[in-house]
Design a protein around this motif. Structure first.
Motif, PDB file in Angstrom:
ATOM      1  N   GLU A 162      41.489  47.094  39.943  1.00  0.00           N
ATOM      2  CA  GLU A 162      41.635  48.542  40.073  1.00  0.00           C
ATOM      3  C   GLU A 162      42.024  49.193  38.751  1.00  0.00           C
ATOM      4  O   GLU A 162      41.763  50.377  38.527  1.00  0.00           O
ATOM      5  N   GLU A 163      42.645  48.408  37.874  1.00  0.00           N
ATOM      6  CA  GLU A 163      43.023  48.924  36.557  1.00  0.00           C
ATOM      7  C   GLU A 163      41.887  48.819  35.550  1.00  0.00           C
ATOM      8  O   GLU A 163      42.030  49.198  34.383  1.00  0.00           O
ATOM      9  N   GLY A 164      40.746  48.278  35.999  1.00  0.00           N
ATOM     10  CA  GLY A 164      39.596  48.167  35.106  1.00  0.00           C
ATOM     11  C   GLY A 164      39.644  46.967  34.182  1.00  0.00           C
ATOM     12  O   GLY A 164      38.995  46.944  33.133  1.00  0.00           O
ATOM     13  N   LYS A 165      40.400  45.940  34.566  1.00  0.00           N
ATOM     14  CA  LYS A 165      40.471  44.705  33.779  1.00  0.00           C
ATOM     15  C   LYS A 165      39.735  43.585  34.505  1.00  0.00           C
ATOM     16  O   LYS A 165      39.385  43.717  35.673  1.00  0.00           O
ATOM     17  N   LEU A 166      39.518  42.486  33.811  1.00  0.00           N
ATOM     18  CA  LEU A 166      38.863  41.329  34.418  1.00  0.00           C
ATOM     19  C   LEU A 166      39.914  40.356  34.932  1.00  0.00           C
ATOM     20  O   LEU A 166      40.934  40.128  34.288  1.00  0.00           O
ATOM     21  N   ASP A 167      39.635  39.750  36.082  1.00  0.00           N
ATOM     22  CA  ASP A 167      40.535  38.742  36.613  1.00  0.00           C
ATOM     23  C   ASP A 167      39.726  37.715  37.395  1.00  0.00           C
ATOM     24  O   ASP A 167      38.590  37.978  37.815  1.00  0.00           O
ATOM     25  N   LEU A 168      40.330  36.546  37.589  1.00  0.00           N
ATOM     26  CA  LEU A 168      39.687  35.453  38.311  1.00  0.00           C
ATOM     27  C   LEU A 168      39.916  35.632  39.805  1.00  0.00           C
ATOM     28  O   LEU A 168      41.058  35.769  40.253  1.00  0.00           O
TER      29      LEU A 168
END
Length: 283
Positions: free
Chosen positions: A193-199
């Motif tokens: 939701e913050e516009g970052k990438l995550d696994l």
């Protein structure tokens, strides 16, 4: 009716003819090959980039536009338009949005800058919907509200062949990259939701990773079955695999007509060849 200018950056990967026809201002990001810098979509095109990539001894890096480039664009537009609406690459992935925001404050005037919280196809769709609404005579407030609605609802899930590019580009941790390499897993990543990438998940094969993407789409559609959906299969380099996945989505979701979108040099630098993704929003 107010004259509205629309601005975005090169990671929307809009077709050149669409940009020209609809009078969109595009501020390019750049790819750096050692000491040589090329502006995306101007000095280097997508096909050329992927042809070069296997021959490079070191992975390229990327850079955001300077504040001055946005200042120049905005100063030119405020002279001939009543208002400017800009939509840009996620602030969680790049400093592009913040550079645009700083420039807007420096220039003054009626400039609205929006953080897309994502990139590529969803960013392009925000621009396209803004263009359609502008041409239909909608107000700045109506356009900004609709774009923000897309920002708040968009999803992006993707599978990469290797975490090497994301790790070297600083977009994912060294621990995640090492684990992925040792176990030969296919990671399923998502945009937060913050516009970052995550696994999101780790699976053993690409087929199972794509199954996971389909199941995520199914969950969202079942939760809101009455809402229309805009979706694309997004890929790097391997168009055949993308078209096969596009066909699979058509078969499993007969009411969905997926678009096809290829990532260009800047985002391609970070995810590498062979990436497949689905990006979509409902409503």
């Amino acid at each position: 009716m107010a004259k509205i200018a629309i601005v975005t950056d090169s990671t929307a990967y809009l077709p050149d003819d669409y940009i020209e026809k609809n009078r969109i201002t595009v501020v390019p990001l750049s790819v750096n090959f050692g000491t040589e810098t090329r502006r995306e979509g101007i000095d280097i095109k997508t096909r050329e980039f992927y042809d070069m990539l296997p021959r490079l001894k070191e992975l390229p890096t990327t850079s955001q536009p300077a504040v001055g480039e946005f200042v120049q664009a905005f100063e030119s537009l405020v002279k001939t338009y009543d208002t400017v609406i800009g939509m840009f690459l996620s602030s969680g992935l790049s400093g592009t949005y913040n550079a645009a925001k700083t420039a807007a404050e420096m220039v003054g005037g009626d400039i609205t800058v929006i953080d897309s919280k994502i990139t590529s196809y969803p960013l392009a769709r925000m621009v396209m919907e803004a263009v359609d609404m502008r041409d239909a005579g909608k107000s700045k407030e109506e356009i900004v509200s609709r774009v923000q609605q897309i920002v708040d609802n968009v999803k992006g899930y993707f599978v990469v062949d290797s975490l090497e590019h994301l790790h070297k580009g600083g977009r994912i941790s060294g621990v995640s990259a090492l684990v992925g390499s040792l176990l030969q897993i296919k990671p399923v990543l998502y945009v937060t939701e913050e516009g970052k990438l995550d696994l999101l998940d780790k699976v053993r094969t690409k087929r199972k990773a794509l199954d996971r993407l389909v199941s995520l789409l199914r969950e969202d559609k079942q939760a809101q079955p009455d809402l229309p959906i805009r979706l694309a299969v997004v890929y790097t380099q391997d168009e055949q695999a993308a078209r096969e996945f596009q066909d699979r989505i058509r078969q499993e979701f007969p009411d969905v007509e997926p678009d096809l979108s290829e990532l260009g040099p800047v985002i391609g630098t970070h995810v590498g060849p062979g990436m497949l993704a689905i990006c979509y929003y409902l409503g």
